[in-house]
Design an enzyme around this catalytic site. Structure first.
Site, PDB file in Angstrom:
ATOM      1  N   ASP A   4       5.518  -9.527  -0.233  1.00 29.46           N
ATOM      2  CA  ASP A   4       5.013  -8.920   1.002  1.00 29.46           C
ATOM      3  C   ASP A   4       3.606  -8.363   0.773  1.00 29.46           C
ATOM      4  OD1 ASP A   4       5.740  -6.766  -0.577  1.00 29.46           O
ATOM      5  OD2 ASP A   4       6.666  -5.619   1.059  1.00 29.46           O
ATOM      6  N   SER A   5       3.103  -8.437  -0.460  1.00 34.01           N
ATOM      7  CA  SER A   5       1.694  -8.126  -0.743  1.00 34.01           C
ATOM      8  C   SER A   5       0.769  -9.031   0.064  1.00 34.01           C
ATOM      9  CB  SER A   5       1.396  -8.292  -2.243  1.00 34.01           C
ATOM     10  OG  SER A   5       1.823  -9.556  -2.717  1.00 34.01           O
TER      11      SER A   5
ATOM     12  N   ASP B  35      10.364 -12.096  -0.818  1.00 31.94           N
ATOM     13  CA  ASP B  35      10.340 -10.626  -0.778  1.00 31.94           C
ATOM     14  C   ASP B  35      10.837 -10.169   0.588  1.00 31.94           C
ATOM     15  OD1 ASP B  35       9.805  -8.296  -2.149  1.00 31.94           O
ATOM     16  OD2 ASP B  35       7.619  -8.416  -1.956  1.00 31.94           O
TER      17      ASP B  35
ATOM     18  N   LYS C 213      14.153 -10.394  -2.998  1.00 31.83           N
ATOM     19  CA  LYS C 213      13.839  -9.146  -3.685  1.00 31.83           C
ATOM     20  C   LYS C 213      13.763  -8.027  -2.672  1.00 31.83           C
ATOM     21  CE  LYS C 213       9.609  -8.117  -5.287  1.00 31.83           C
ATOM     22  NZ  LYS C 213       9.404  -6.843  -4.554  1.00 31.83           N
TER      23      LYS C 213
ATOM     24  N   GLU D 101      13.255  -3.488  -2.342  1.00 33.55           N
ATOM     25  CA  GLU D 101      12.830  -2.278  -3.036  1.00 33.55           C
ATOM     26  C   GLU D 101      13.901  -1.196  -2.939  1.00 33.55           C
ATOM     27  OE1 GLU D 101       8.980  -1.033  -1.576  1.00 33.55           O
ATOM     28  OE2 GLU D 101       8.069  -3.000  -1.927  1.00 33.55           O
TER      29      GLU D 101
ATOM     30  N   GLU E 271       7.634  -1.404 -11.360  1.00 28.68           N
ATOM     31  CA  GLU E 271       6.216  -1.318 -10.986  1.00 28.68           C
ATOM     32  C   GLU E 271       5.633   0.061 -11.284  1.00 28.68           C
ATOM     33  OE1 GLU E 271       5.242  -2.985  -7.192  1.00 28.68           O
ATOM     34  OE2 GLU E 271       3.170  -2.280  -7.267  1.00 28.68           O
TER      35      GLU E 271
HETATM   36  N1  LIG Z   1      -3.839  -7.084  -4.429  1.00 26.09           N
HETATM   37  C1  LIG Z   1      -2.729  -6.354  -4.575  1.00 26.09           C
HETATM   38  N2  LIG Z   1      -2.223  -6.155  -5.797  1.00 26.09           N
HETATM   39  C2  LIG Z   1      -1.114  -5.398  -5.978  1.00 26.09           C
HETATM   40  O1  LIG Z   1      -0.653  -5.268  -7.130  1.00 26.09           O
HETATM   41  C3  LIG Z   1      -0.487  -4.837  -4.828  1.00 26.09           C
HETATM   42  C4  LIG Z   1      -1.047  -5.102  -3.554  1.00 26.09           C
HETATM   43  N3  LIG Z   1      -2.164  -5.843  -3.462  1.00 26.09           N
HETATM   44  N4  LIG Z   1      -0.507  -4.620  -2.419  1.00 26.09           N
HETATM   45  C5  LIG Z   1       0.809  -4.030  -2.476  1.00 26.09           C
HETATM   46  C6  LIG Z   1       0.949  -3.225  -3.705  1.00 26.09           C
HETATM   47  C7  LIG Z   1       0.049  -2.011  -3.781  1.00 26.09           C
HETATM   48  N5  LIG Z   1      -0.171  -1.870  -5.200  1.00 26.09           N
HETATM   49  C8  LIG Z   1      -1.043  -0.954  -5.778  1.00 26.09           C
HETATM   50  C9  LIG Z   1      -2.131  -0.498  -5.088  1.00 26.09           C
HETATM   51  C10 LIG Z   1      -3.011   0.397  -5.637  1.00 26.09           C
HETATM   52  C11 LIG Z   1      -2.785   0.888  -6.917  1.00 26.09           C
HETATM   53  C12 LIG Z   1      -3.768   1.861  -7.468  1.00 26.09           C
HETATM   54  O2  LIG Z   1      -4.778   2.123  -6.871  1.00 26.09           O
HETATM   55  N6  LIG Z   1      -3.507   2.432  -8.623  1.00 26.09           N
HETATM   56  C13 LIG Z   1      -4.469   3.317  -9.276  1.00 26.09           C
HETATM   57  C14 LIG Z   1      -4.001   4.756  -9.282  1.00 26.09           C
HETATM   58  C15 LIG Z   1      -2.749   5.064 -10.036  1.00 26.09           C
HETATM   59  C16 LIG Z   1      -2.384   6.553 -10.017  1.00 26.09           C
HETATM   60  O3  LIG Z   1      -3.154   7.354  -9.501  1.00 26.09           O
HETATM   61  O4  LIG Z   1      -1.305   6.885 -10.482  1.00 26.09           O
HETATM   62  C17 LIG Z   1      -4.769   2.787 -10.661  1.00 26.09           C
HETATM   63  O5  LIG Z   1      -5.786   3.198 -11.243  1.00 26.09           O
HETATM   64  O6  LIG Z   1      -4.044   1.905 -11.140  1.00 26.09           O
HETATM   65  C18 LIG Z   1      -1.680   0.435  -7.618  1.00 26.09           C
HETATM   66  C19 LIG Z   1      -0.817  -0.495  -7.057  1.00 26.09           C
HETATM   67  C20 LIG Z   1       0.526  -2.931  -5.912  1.00 26.09           C
HETATM   68  N7  LIG Z   1       0.621  -3.987  -4.922  1.00 26.09           N
HETATM   69  C1  LIG Z   2       3.710  -7.295  -6.818  1.00 28.36           C
HETATM   70  C2  LIG Z   2       5.087  -7.725  -6.492  1.00 28.36           C
HETATM   71  C3  LIG Z   2       6.109  -7.114  -7.397  1.00 28.36           C
HETATM   72  C4  LIG Z   2       5.458  -7.572  -5.043  1.00 28.36           C
HETATM   73  O1  LIG Z   2       6.419  -6.957  -4.661  1.00 28.36           O
HETATM   74  C5  LIG Z   2       4.605  -8.249  -4.040  1.00 28.36           C
HETATM   75  O2  LIG Z   2       3.726  -9.045  -4.403  1.00 28.36           O
HETATM   76  O3  LIG Z   2       4.812  -7.980  -2.856  1.00 28.36           O
HETATM   77 MG   LIG Z   3       6.497  -6.692  -2.523  1.00 29.40          MG
END
Ligand SMILES: Nc1nc(=O)c2c([nH]1)NC[C@@H]1CN(c3ccc(C(=O)N[C@@H](CCC(=O)O)C(=O)O)cc3)CN21
Ligand SMILES: CC(C)C(=O)C(=O)O
Ligand SMILES: [Mg+2]
Length: 262
Positions: free
Chosen positions: A42-43, A81, A110, A112, A179
């Protein structure tokens, strides 16, 4: 790759490789590279639709993209998903929506959540639908977190996540995505379970790894989580190709004789 192969991989100590894809073209490229599992995530709400989070993705959209991917591959395991609201409201809706993903070609679904969704996991597995769990930083709870933050920090949260993982395994889950949790916790969970863990921002001790395809290729750069390693720089390549095309058209050198009919 089949669903039982996931367990076999863990038993044999062979790491499971998972990448997302949302269309036939990329699904075939991912499969050709030998990746074991394709997740139609769903990303896609973020990377394909340009939304700020995954909450607006609909079941019909997931069915469409899952159909495109499943119809394009032969060997890879395809996971559909389950989007926000497709499994939360009732067990009946959850089973029907999971079944619809299998009807368009997914081999597993899948969803959550932990203890809160184990009744759904049991209901699905009871009717032959393989289920993958997803714990830790679950993006459909982003409003509750107030942003994307690492989860499972501190002893209480770590213990709770371990219990959720055990509950999912007990309910019949075939694997669990972990995750954005500390690597040490992911190691503990991976060792405590018989079913494989698939990590994304969960360290190297998981039984497999998953990344969003466009992050891996260096195509999506609106935000780059710490857990992403860009193995390519396709955005730079795309920009270069498009700028060269524009320049050639404006100069009148494209199309040349070899791209013209006579
Ligand atoms: N392009 C993309 N990749 C992804 O992995 C992803 C998506 N989109 N969309 C749905 C979710 C959102 N996800 C995310 C989005 C942002 C962070 C992030 O900004 N993390 C920061 C802060 C972590 C913190 O403060 O604890 C980092 O530095 O990793 C992490 C996962 C993972 N998923
Ligand atoms: C990043 C994976 C685990 C996911 O749930 C997604 O792509 O939506
Ligand atoms: Mg997902």
């Amino acid at each position: 790759m089949t669903v039982p192969d996931l367990l076999k991989c863990k038993r044999d100590g062979r790491k499971i490789t998972v990448v997302t894809a949302y269309d036939a073209l990329f699904a075939r490229i991912v499969e050709q590279a030998g990746i074991d599992v394709i997740l139609v995530g769903d990303s896609l709400g973020v990377v394909v639709q340009g939304k700020v989070n995954t909450l607006s993705v609909t079941m019909d959209e997931m069915l469409y993209h899952t159909k495109l991917v499943a119809g394009a591959v032969q060997r890879a395991l395809v996971i559909g998903d389950m989007p926000f609201l497709s499994y939360q409201v009732s067990q009946e809706e959850a089973v029907r929506n999971a079944g619809r993903l299998l009807q368009v070609g997914a081999h597993a679904v899948k969803l959550e959540g932990g203890a809160a969704v184990t009744d759904r996991v049991t209901a699905m597995t009871n009717v032959g639908i393989p289920v993958i769990g997803h714990l830790g930083m679950t993006p459909q709870s982003v409003q509750q977190y107030g942003g994307y933050r690492v989860q499972g920090k501190g002893k209480d949260r770590a213990l709770q996540l371990l219990e959720d993982a055990r509950a999912l395994e007990g309910a019949g889950a075939s694997a669990i995505v972990l995750e954005a949790i500390p690597a040490g916790l992911a190691k503990t969970v991976s060792e405590a379970l018989t079913i494989p863990t698939i990590g994304i921002g969960a360290g190297p001790h998981c039984d497999g790894q998953v990344l969003v395809l466009y992050d891996l290729l260096g195509l999506f750069d609106e935000f780059v989580p710490k857990f992403v390693k860009p193995y390519g720089n396709l955005k730079a390549e795309a920009l270069q190709a498009l700028r060269r095309y524009k320049e050639d058209v404006e100069k009148g050198v494209f199309p040349s004789d070899s791209e013209s009919y006579h």
